[in-house]
Design an enzyme around this catalytic site. Structure first.
Site, PDB file in Angstrom:
ATOM      1  N   LYS A 162      -5.120  -9.548  -7.210  1.00 58.36           N
ATOM      2  CA  LYS A 162      -6.308  -9.674  -6.365  1.00 58.36           C
ATOM      3  C   LYS A 162      -7.426  -8.740  -6.838  1.00 58.36           C
ATOM      4  CE  LYS A 162      -6.040  -7.856  -2.321  1.00 58.36           C
ATOM      5  NZ  LYS A 162      -5.724  -7.440  -0.955  1.00 58.36           N
ATOM      6  N   LYS A 222       0.820  -1.216   0.000  1.00 63.46           N
ATOM      7  CA  LYS A 222       0.000   0.000   0.000  1.00 63.46           C
ATOM      8  C   LYS A 222       0.854   1.266   0.000  1.00 63.46           C
ATOM      9  CE  LYS A 222      -4.436  -1.433   1.917  1.00 63.46           C
ATOM     10  NZ  LYS A 222      -5.472  -1.123   2.907  1.00 63.46           N
ATOM     11  N   LYS A 262     -10.814  -3.132  -4.271  1.00 63.95           N
ATOM     12  CA  LYS A 262     -11.652  -1.929  -4.299  1.00 63.95           C
ATOM     13  C   LYS A 262     -10.966  -0.798  -5.030  1.00 63.95           C
ATOM     14  CE  LYS A 262     -13.808  -2.633   0.249  1.00 63.95           C
ATOM     15  NZ  LYS A 262     -13.567  -2.387   1.678  1.00 63.95           N
TER      16      LYS A 262
HETATM   17  P1  AMP Z   1     -11.213  -4.840   2.869  1.00 64.78           P
HETATM   18  O1  AMP Z   1     -11.924  -4.501   1.629  1.00 64.78           O
HETATM   19  O2  AMP Z   1      -9.731  -4.769   2.687  1.00 64.78           O
HETATM   20  O3  AMP Z   1     -11.709  -4.182   4.092  1.00 64.78           O
HETATM   21  O4  AMP Z   1     -11.492  -6.392   3.079  1.00 64.78           O
HETATM   22  C1  AMP Z   1     -12.635  -6.890   3.751  1.00 64.78           C
HETATM   23  C2  AMP Z   1     -12.603  -8.388   3.774  1.00 64.78           C
HETATM   24  O5  AMP Z   1     -12.693  -8.915   2.435  1.00 64.78           O
HETATM   25  C3  AMP Z   1     -11.295  -8.954   4.347  1.00 64.78           C
HETATM   26  O6  AMP Z   1     -11.610 -10.106   5.121  1.00 64.78           O
HETATM   27  C4  AMP Z   1     -10.517  -9.348   3.138  1.00 64.78           C
HETATM   28  O7  AMP Z   1      -9.615 -10.395   3.392  1.00 64.78           O
HETATM   29  C5  AMP Z   1     -11.608  -9.793   2.183  1.00 64.78           C
HETATM   30  N1  AMP Z   1     -11.188  -9.620   0.783  1.00 64.78           N
HETATM   31  C6  AMP Z   1     -10.800  -8.470   0.186  1.00 64.78           C
HETATM   32  N2  AMP Z   1     -10.484  -8.674  -1.104  1.00 64.78           N
HETATM   33  C7  AMP Z   1     -10.676 -10.006  -1.328  1.00 64.78           C
HETATM   34  C8  AMP Z   1     -10.517 -10.849  -2.480  1.00 64.78           C
HETATM   35  N3  AMP Z   1     -10.125 -10.376  -3.655  1.00 64.78           N
HETATM   36  N4  AMP Z   1     -10.806 -12.164  -2.341  1.00 64.78           N
HETATM   37  C9  AMP Z   1     -11.225 -12.674  -1.148  1.00 64.78           C
HETATM   38  N5  AMP Z   1     -11.392 -11.932  -0.042  1.00 64.78           N
HETATM   39  C10 AMP Z   1     -11.129 -10.615  -0.113  1.00 64.78           C
END
Ligand code: AMP
Ligand code: TRP
Length: 347
Positions: A210, A115, A213
């Site tokens: 990956k 990041k 967002k």
């Molecule tokens: P975040 O958007 O970083 O707050 O992630 C929220 C949750 O979604 C966390 O548990 C991440 O590990 C999961 N997550 C985010 N991106 C992915 C992805 N591409 N595949 C699977 N899980 C994800």
């Protein structure tokens, strides 16, 4: 008397563009764990501001994540949904943990390196300290299980390291006060729940990246806010290779895009990747993609509709968060009081 149910904690950042990876990797697991656990699901707004967030957008995004939890099936009455900044214990415990965690531990965190990129000197101190706040989130509730996507595994390991060092450093004091709440000491060592065929959903445009967002290409991800046409279009345009689907999972190894789409199908259908290949092995993407689109729309359309309905009434959502925060505080306050006594603070 029934056994006390194990406690689950997880968080999602309100940074916009909730996507299929968030759903399959995390939010759907949140729903599954509800029956036999006591669940606390948090919109981690303090984590979000470790990178710049427009304030009005942040407010909207907090409500959007809360709406997604509820629309996906989290029961906000049986369990707890709230936003992090309403419970001051997260920041307070994070401070104590700042003094337990070692700089060397944080220097190893790959997410910070990704990041912060090349411009490390310009990254916020909060971004560096992010995993310590995450440890505080979980341990403030003595949570034992944490459903997350694969990318959070290292942060969970750090959480365990912090819990263990605290238990160890303050071991004599914890015993003196009779606060050995777990075999390991005052804090439990929480276990990640990373399971199923979609713990790491990849970008639709590049099977080695990956789904995220923050990817500038909207075609790279399926958003929970996408309508049926947008979903169908994104899957139609998803990158693939020219070969038909293989017969075995082994043969998916060198084919990241095919592997990703098969994994998404498997997760949505609640079957294994091999089951998917038993049905589609030997068939081309022209046949597979419309079926995948259909299944994705079937799953996401009701969630999408419910999110829209909930977001139309922000007052109601805010009341759910406020109520959740009160119930979260009721669990967190006594644990924070114990931490203060263990450390030697007065009051
Ligand atoms: P975040 O958007 O970083 O707050 O992630 C929220 C949750 O979604 C966390 O548990 C991440 O590990 C999961 N997550 C985010 N991106 C992915 C992805 N591409 N595949 C699977 N899980 C994800
Ligand atoms: N770091 C997690 C993520 O991006 C979000 C998060 C913050 C979290 N605190 C947490 C997840 C506590 C599980 C438990 O994705």
């Amino acid at each position: 008397m029934s056994e006390k149910k194990p406690r689950v904690f997880s968080g999602v950042q309100p940074t916009g563009n909730l996507h299929l990876g968030n759903y399959l990797g995390a939010i759907r697991r949140f729903v599954e764990l509800q029956n036999d656990h006591e669940c606390i699901y948090c919109v981690v707004d303090m984590h979000a501001i470790t990178v710049w967030q427009d304030p009005a957008e942040l407010t909207r995004n907090i409500r959007e994540v809360a709406a997604a939890f509820i629309a996906a099936g989290v029961d906000a009455e049986q369990h707890i949904i709230f936003n992090q900044s309403q419970v001051s214990g997260h920041a307070e415990l994070a401070w104590v943990f700042n003094c337990v965690a070692r700089i060397g531990w944080l220097n190893r965190m790959t997410q910070f390196k990704e990041k912060a990129g090349k411009n490390r000197e310009k990254a916020s101190v909060g971004l560096y300290d992010y995993p310590v706040l995450m440890a505080a989130d979980i341990l403030l509730y003595h949570a034992e299980k944490v459903p997350v996507g694969e990318d959070q595994k290292q942060h969970l390991e750090l959480t365990r390291d912090i819990a263990q060092k605290f238990n160890n450093d303050y071991g004599p004091r914890i015993r003196e006060l009779g606060l050995n709440k777990f075999d390991e000491g005052f804090f439990p060592l929480p276990e990640p729940v990373i399971a199923g065929p979609a713990t790491r959903v990849m970008s639709l445009k590049d099977g080695t990246k990956k789904m995220s967002k923050s990817d500038p290409s909207d075609l790279s991800r399926i958003n929970l806010s996408d309508d049926a046409d947008a979903i169908a279009k994104k899957i139609r345009k998803a990158k693939t290779d020219p070969h038909p689907l293989p017969e075995t999972v082994e043969e998916l190894k060198e084919r990241p895009e095919a592997d990703n789409l098969v994994g998404i199908y498997a997760a949505l259908a609640g079957i294994s990747k091999q089951d998917v290949l038993n049905e589609f092995g030997g068939k081309g993407f022209a046949e597979f993609k419309p079926k995948l689109a259909e299944l994705t729309v079937e799953t996401l359309a009701p969630i999408n509709a419910e999110m829209k309905r909930l977001l139309a009434d922000p007052t109601h959502l805010d009341a759910i968060l406020k109520n959740g925060a009160e119930r979260a505080r009721a669990i967190a306050d006594p644990i924070w009081r114990d931490v203060k006594a263990i450390v030697g603070f007065i009051g």
